[in-house]
Design a protein around this motif. Structure first.
Motif, short mmCIF file in Angstrom:
data_model
loop_
_atom_site.label_atom_id
_atom_site.label_comp_id
_atom_site.label_asym_id
_atom_site.label_seq_id
_atom_site.Cartn_x
_atom_site.Cartn_y
_atom_site.Cartn_z
N TRP A 112 -27.71 -75.91 -51.61
CA TRP A 112 -28.09 -76.05 -50.21
C TRP A 112 -28.85 -77.36 -50.04
O TRP A 112 -29.79 -77.64 -50.79
CB TRP A 112 -28.97 -74.89 -49.78
CG TRP A 112 -28.23 -73.60 -49.70
CD1 TRP A 112 -28.17 -72.62 -50.66
CD2 TRP A 112 -27.43 -73.13 -48.60
NE1 TRP A 112 -27.38 -71.59 -50.23
CE2 TRP A 112 -26.92 -71.87 -48.96
CE3 TRP A 112 -27.10 -73.65 -47.36
CZ2 TRP A 112 -26.10 -71.12 -48.13
CZ3 TRP A 112 -26.29 -72.91 -46.52
CH2 TRP A 112 -25.79 -71.67 -46.89
N THR A 143 -26.80 -77.05 -45.37
CA THR A 143 -25.39 -76.95 -45.71
C THR A 143 -25.25 -76.66 -47.19
O THR A 143 -26.00 -77.21 -48.00
CB THR A 143 -24.65 -78.25 -45.33
OG1 THR A 143 -23.27 -78.12 -45.68
CG2 THR A 143 -25.21 -79.47 -46.03
N LEU A 144 -24.30 -75.80 -47.53
CA LEU A 144 -23.97 -75.56 -48.94
C LEU A 144 -22.93 -76.61 -49.30
O LEU A 144 -21.76 -76.51 -48.92
CB LEU A 144 -23.44 -74.14 -49.14
CG LEU A 144 -23.18 -73.73 -50.58
CD1 LEU A 144 -24.42 -73.90 -51.47
CD2 LEU A 144 -22.68 -72.30 -50.64
N SER A 172 -18.47 -78.62 -45.63
CA SER A 172 -19.47 -77.65 -46.07
C SER A 172 -18.80 -76.35 -46.50
O SER A 172 -17.82 -75.92 -45.91
CB SER A 172 -20.42 -77.37 -44.89
OG SER A 172 -21.35 -76.38 -45.23
N ASP A 173 -19.36 -75.72 -47.54
CA ASP A 173 -18.91 -74.39 -47.93
C ASP A 173 -19.59 -73.31 -47.10
O ASP A 173 -19.08 -72.21 -46.97
CB ASP A 173 -19.17 -74.14 -49.42
CG ASP A 173 -18.16 -74.86 -50.31
OD1 ASP A 173 -17.10 -75.29 -49.80
OD2 ASP A 173 -18.43 -75.00 -51.51
N ASP A 174 -20.76 -73.62 -46.57
CA ASP A 174 -21.51 -72.70 -45.70
C ASP A 174 -22.52 -73.54 -44.93
O ASP A 174 -22.89 -74.65 -45.35
CB ASP A 174 -22.23 -71.63 -46.55
CG ASP A 174 -22.66 -70.41 -45.72
OD1 ASP A 174 -22.50 -70.42 -44.48
OD2 ASP A 174 -23.17 -69.46 -46.34
N LEU A 175 -22.96 -73.02 -43.81
CA LEU A 175 -23.90 -73.73 -42.95
C LEU A 175 -24.70 -72.68 -42.21
O LEU A 175 -24.12 -71.82 -41.55
CB LEU A 175 -23.12 -74.61 -41.96
CG LEU A 175 -23.91 -75.42 -40.95
CD1 LEU A 175 -24.62 -76.58 -41.64
CD2 LEU A 175 -22.97 -75.96 -39.87
N ARG A 176 -26.04 -72.72 -42.37
CA ARG A 176 -26.83 -71.70 -41.68
C ARG A 176 -28.29 -72.12 -41.53
O ARG A 176 -28.78 -72.97 -42.25
CB ARG A 176 -26.72 -70.36 -42.35
CG ARG A 176 -27.33 -70.28 -43.72
CD ARG A 176 -27.29 -68.87 -44.26
NE ARG A 176 -26.00 -68.60 -44.87
CZ ARG A 176 -25.78 -67.64 -45.74
NH1 ARG A 176 -26.74 -66.84 -46.09
NH2 ARG A 176 -24.59 -67.47 -46.25
N ARG A 226 -19.56 -74.63 -38.84
CA ARG A 226 -19.29 -75.24 -40.15
C ARG A 226 -18.10 -76.19 -40.07
O ARG A 226 -17.06 -75.87 -39.50
CB ARG A 226 -19.03 -74.15 -41.19
CG ARG A 226 -18.89 -74.68 -42.61
CD ARG A 226 -18.63 -73.55 -43.60
NE ARG A 226 -17.39 -72.87 -43.35
CZ ARG A 226 -16.18 -73.31 -43.74
NH1 ARG A 226 -16.07 -74.43 -44.41
NH2 ARG A 226 -15.10 -72.61 -43.48
#
Length: 158
Positions: A56, A48-49, A132-136, A128
């Motif tokens: 991250w 997660t960001l 979180s700002d991003d999730l990958r 997401r």
């Protein structure tokens, strides 16, 4: 591994000294639970960001009064933050870390982070959350720049 044993002893001492060691209101520091979420083949890790930290990180967070164990807290956090149903957790922690942070209390404190390996079902697609700002998914051998500190953690989870 000697440093992990030293941390384990420090965690046990902290737990023995503080009845409120799992409560985020414990200003001296508090236990948190993290999840290294791996895909079904253990070839990718879900990161997660983090919006406040700007890096991250593995999934995880604070213990809640309803959590009966740190493993349960880690699995709950992983499920909430990943949106993936059917995650399963290895019950033994794989890594420990203590880091200074200003969390939801708004005052400097420490997180005594207990980290677990969590596996996702085959084909799991993360969703997401607002946390979180991003999730990958990232290949375990090609994580994003700036995440070098996670190398030891991911290796321990594998």
């Amino acid at each position: 591994m000697a440093s992990q044993e030293s941390l384990r002893q420090a965690f046990l001492g902290f737990l023995a000294a503080r009845e409120d060691s799992c409560a985020r209101s414990c200003e001296a520091g508090h236990l948190t639970a993290s999840a290294v979420v791996l895909d079904a083949d253990a070839s990718h890790v879900l990161l997660t960001l983090h919006p406040r930290v700007g890096r991250w990180l593995q999934l995880g967070g604070h213990c809640e009064p309803s959590d009966e164990s740190l493993a349960e807290a880690a699995l709950r956090e992983a499920t909430e933050e990943s949106g993936i149903e059917g995650l399963w957790i290895e019950p033994e922690p794989v890594h420990l870390d203590v880091h200074p942070i200003t969390c939801s209390l708004g005052v400097p404190t420490r997180h005594f982070d207990v980290r677990f390996t969590v596996r996702a079902p085959r084909g799991a697609q993360p969703v997401r959350s607002d946390e979180s700002d991003d999730l990958r998914w990232w290949p375990v051998n090609a994580m994003p720049p700036g995440s070098e500190e996670l190398t030891e953690l991911v290796a321990a989870a594998l």
